[in-house]
Motif scaffolding. Structure first.
Motif, PDB file in Angstrom:
ATOM      1  N   THR C   9       0.724  -1.175  -0.093  1.00 57.13           N
ATOM      2  CA  THR C   9       0.462   0.046  -0.137  1.00 57.13           C
ATOM      3  C   THR C   9       0.994   1.544  -0.246  1.00 57.13           C
ATOM      4  O   THR C   9       0.475   1.868  -0.703  1.00 57.13           O
ATOM      5  CB  THR C   9      -0.846  -0.363   1.114  1.00 57.13           C
ATOM      6  N   ILE C  12       2.084   1.727  -3.415  1.00 59.14           N
ATOM      7  CA  ILE C  12       1.151   2.081  -4.243  1.00 59.14           C
ATOM      8  C   ILE C  12       1.037   3.859  -3.709  1.00 59.14           C
ATOM      9  O   ILE C  12       0.450   4.447  -5.415  1.00 59.14           O
ATOM     10  CB  ILE C  12       0.175   1.595  -4.666  1.00 59.14           C
ATOM     11  N   TRP C  23      -7.687   7.849  -9.046  1.00 58.59           N
ATOM     12  CA  TRP C  23      -8.211   5.980  -8.737  1.00 58.59           C
ATOM     13  C   TRP C  23      -9.162   5.842  -9.829  1.00 58.59           C
ATOM     14  O   TRP C  23      -9.058   4.958 -10.323  1.00 58.59           O
ATOM     15  CB  TRP C  23      -9.322   6.577  -7.382  1.00 58.59           C
ATOM     16  N   CYS C  41      -6.353  -1.360  -3.760  1.00 62.17           N
ATOM     17  CA  CYS C  41      -4.913  -0.386  -3.926  1.00 62.17           C
ATOM     18  C   CYS C  41      -5.178  -0.696  -2.123  1.00 62.17           C
ATOM     19  O   CYS C  41      -3.632   0.197  -2.500  1.00 62.17           O
ATOM     20  CB  CYS C  41      -4.649   0.322  -4.663  1.00 62.17           C
ATOM     21  N   ILE C  55      -2.860  -3.112 -12.148  1.00 58.87           N
ATOM     22  CA  ILE C  55      -2.323  -2.364 -11.162  1.00 58.87           C
ATOM     23  C   ILE C  55      -0.479  -2.244 -11.090  1.00 58.87           C
ATOM     24  O   ILE C  55      -0.153  -1.074 -10.837  1.00 58.87           O
ATOM     25  CB  ILE C  55      -2.750  -3.069  -9.652  1.00 58.87           C
TER      26      ILE C  55
END
Lengths: 149, 149, 149, 149, 149, 149, 149, 149, 149, 149
Positions: C9, C12, C23, C41, C55
């Motif tokens: 996380t 990301i 997003w 995510c 992703i």
């Protein structure tokens, strides 16, 4: 005035002591498992009108209490977030020690999701054992998957 | 330097992702139940020398980590007293909602005492069901009575 | 070594800042709602292999991170039991102020049971309003009844 | 002596059980949504004089209680910071799991600010579904931006 | 890698010590109040691109940090729910001692509602006084009424 | 028997509802600010004998209660460490979000020390505003420096 | 990078062990009481430029650390709200056992107010005693009255 | 029925208000320090039979209460772990800010051990001061060393 | 109505004060150790019918209370998770300071497992000592090993 | 840099695993009980210079660590107020269940006071038993009376 379901639970517990009832006999009277029936009497489940009236007679409850038994209660039976009673604490300990294990194994078998605590049943029984009898508990909860949307 | 068992658990989890192992296969390799084996890999149980070496090979652990696997760990697998993960929370909820029920029924059947969380085993399996498969968990713990002295 | 999903996380979030992604665009790339995609995510959902790889490319993640995205995470996105961030606290406040109301009205309409947070979806959108636009959130969760057994 | 609004809430709940009223009928009597009306009866909103008198008649409250209904209450309807009741906990879980997601998406759409929990309304209804009916909740809160000064 | 806004706050605080900057001078550079500017530097507000770049130059921040300054932060500046620092605790104490008073007086003047902490400004200044200078703080928040619906 | 000041506060609040008094009128009667007077009536300040007798007459308190009003109370007006009432929570939020900012700016202006919450006064008033009236609060507390010894 | 005062405290403690310094000698070097000096070295007080430089030399601190010593720290020296160290706990216990006593006696002597913890000094010394020497601590804090306004 | 010492403390406090007694006069009547006597009346110390009877007469207590005064109480005088009352909080703050300092200085002077809170006495008095009188508190506790075994 | 065992404990404590009984004499009357008997009277153990009747006579309890004494109680005798009473806190402190030591030494001697707190006994006695008598407590708990399965 | 005693404890635990030492052998090397020696190695006691050097050699510690072993540590060995490890929790449970019993019996035998946790020793040994060996622990703490003053 009965202010909430807790008051009814207290009445039931006091009457149980006085009338020397067993949970098994109460369960038989309402024709349900002893686990669900006990949970209901302890303020965690909602009885139907007929069941509530039977419970009311067995414990000698006033009409107002019988009405409360038919209403969805605010659930949670313990006085503190971490239970102090050793029997109940052992269950908390199982969750603490085995929690991540349970998650890993359910995920491995079913994929990402949970075991329902609502579409759920429990059975507690004696398991005879020469080295000392055991408590055998079977929990059954529907698997609910997380789905994307 | 490996400071505690937690470090070994992290190594195992990272290696498991990388090597795409399953808990079931690890359990088979050490010839134990998947429940106990997973709990051990997650830092909650103590492996024998032989078991630890097998685990070490499967996950590619350094010798130091293999040594840590043979030492009684500080147990408790969750990051907070009340778990936030929904799957694990459902178990906490069962303790919260059914805690007093479990106590009443064990007491009614066995008398005053507890269900051991040490002399204990757990089995998690799939229960096929037309309305959606279920998670079936069997817990078995020795009954330990309170005796006067 | 990536020790858990939290590490992914963080990667990301850092990459999102650096690459100036939205997003909404990420959601479009994996062909899912922006709500579910963002939750994924942020470490709360499990991606399929294909989704995870998409992703991974968008955020420039290493293979190890892409593997972690496909594993059921330990859920819970907040650093404290009562959130300090005002936007998130307002939701906690809604639960605190309206909690018993929600329970009463679901019980009145459906009987005793819960609204599932697993078989669940959420939709967040702008609601134009002359006195100032509003945030409109639709939550939909399956009703799960408590049944006796 | 009525010491605070909590006492009035208890009176209302007890009278509701006794008189077998529904929240929907109470809402109709005061000509407001069932959500706001129920919240008010449960001690979270302030009634106008006329509304309070109607509520008073329906539940058979003394004048003193009717006066209390017109005074801004100390809000918060739950007995503990993390709710133990499963229905209400699911909402807490949604905040825990989706909290950061909600923040990210509101920020992406509106910029930095919050969704008001004061200039706010809620609607709870049944969403028929072949796989089992769903609870559909619509929340609408004004967006309030953080501005520099 | 900068993992979150907290990292940027630490950079700013370290640079402020090293470069001997004052908050007043930083505020002047971005042409905003010292209260809002300081809150922003401490990770509680979102800067515009231009403001962030100015801040970045003053404190010698890397580009990545400048990008983080433009993103809505997870707010809350204190390490514990009840602050231990005496200066900040005094404010907690004011809320504890005067909390119900503030509620009563706002309700008496405005009716049921809140004072916004979003549509809000604060001004801190020295109030000269012969018996010892005083800290004078003016808080201004929009009144938001609870409305029925 | 009145066991503590809390009992007197309850009497005052109940009488205020019954007698439809305003805090402003009570303050006028004792010739003090409405802020201090309300805090006193809510159990946070100590009244002089004369003031207490006036309060006693206004609210119809027994002599014993009038005596308690003249004794230093155990302060703290809130039922939980983090307030659940939205109006009061907003103040807690201000401390949480702006706490470190307030500390930095007082330190920058005055040096190391605190703003007193004892040698302190507060003024709450309406600030007319076309976009919606505002609550304006002025806090004034003596600066107390830390000195070495 | 030194992120906060805590880092400086750790440097000082490590250097003290290595250089075998005593707090008494450090206090002598800055010409202040051992109580205030120690508190300062442990991150609770602010040193003047000259004092900080002396401290810096004694402990061999980098310039950056010397700068931090001159900045008002976020106070609070304990890792948990209730201290676990027995020596420090005894002080917590004194507050717990004697807290209401201290309040009653200060109120009886001075009226309603507090004993300042800012305009405050402390002296710790050995009190010889045949039955075992005693720790004698003298605390002196200015009385600050609550005044009406 | 008096259920515990707390009930006796409430009786004493109510009687003190009614009879307008001072702690100093009560102490004189039992010929002990005002600190110990007050702590005893507030439920923290055990009186001898003779002392208890004197206390009983002064406050007009029933025989049952006089008996309770002679029994070791469950100590701890505060309603929460972190006190909310400002006067008592200042003492908690002293422990928080100076806790590690006190430990360091006692260790430096006496070696590893504690200052007893049992073999302990306290003296609270007025310290005249032109800039405002001060509260002077002397604490004396026996040093108890940790010994190896 | 007696609602739970706590009510019985209060009756016993009040009667003990009034009747000036000693725990040792109560233990003799039921022919058990003073430790177990006292724990039972304080609501932590379950008495047999005969024992309960003896206890009932000694303390003058009503029949209902005698019935409650024969029912497994919800255990846990302390009002807070960390005890405030100094005597009981010292035991908590022993667990805090020596907890990991106890674990290491039991593991070294017995292997991985626990010392039972159910199959357990305790003996408290005076240990004469010239430097001051000591409290000598002997705890004996069955070792329960963790076994793999 | 070693920042505190915790770092030394981690070094000792890692070295113990690597060098396969037993606590008993370490105790023999410093000629003290295994209980005290283990507590010292786990960061709860202070070693003399000579003892620390012996410990340092056994575990291969750097000089800096040996110096830290001679300094009074901040005590408390557990990561949470309520221990999660089952072995240590059982001791917490004994305090919870028997806490009031221990207080009553020490008070009955010795009068009002405490059992010291400083002038204290502990002995843990195996107690052979046909039904399964037991852990026998003897605790000895000096009785310290509360005296009036």
């Amino acid at each position: 005035m009965i202010a909430d379901r807790t008051d009814v639970t207290k009445m039931i517990l006091a009457a149980k002591v006085e009338r020397k009832l067993t949970w098994a006999s109460v369960a038989k009277a309402v024709n349900l498992s002893k686990e669900w029936t006990t949970a209901g009497c302890l303020g965690q489940m909602t009885f139907s009108k007929e069941q509530a009236e039977t419970i009311g007679k067995l414990f000698g409850l006033p009409d107002e209490a019988v009405a409360w038994l038919q209403i969805a209660p605010y659930r949670g039976s313990l006085p503190s977030a971490i239970p102090t009673d050793p029997l109940i604490y052992r269950w908390y300990e199982i969750v603490s020690v085995y929690g991540t294990t349970i998650k890993e194994l359910i995920s491995e078998e079913f994929g990402d999701g949970i075991m329902s605590a609502i579409d759920f049943s429990m059975n507690i029984e004696r398991e005879p054992d020469l080295k000392g009898d055991r408590v055998r508990v079977v929990l059954s909860g529907k698997f609910l998957p997380y789905n994307s949307y």
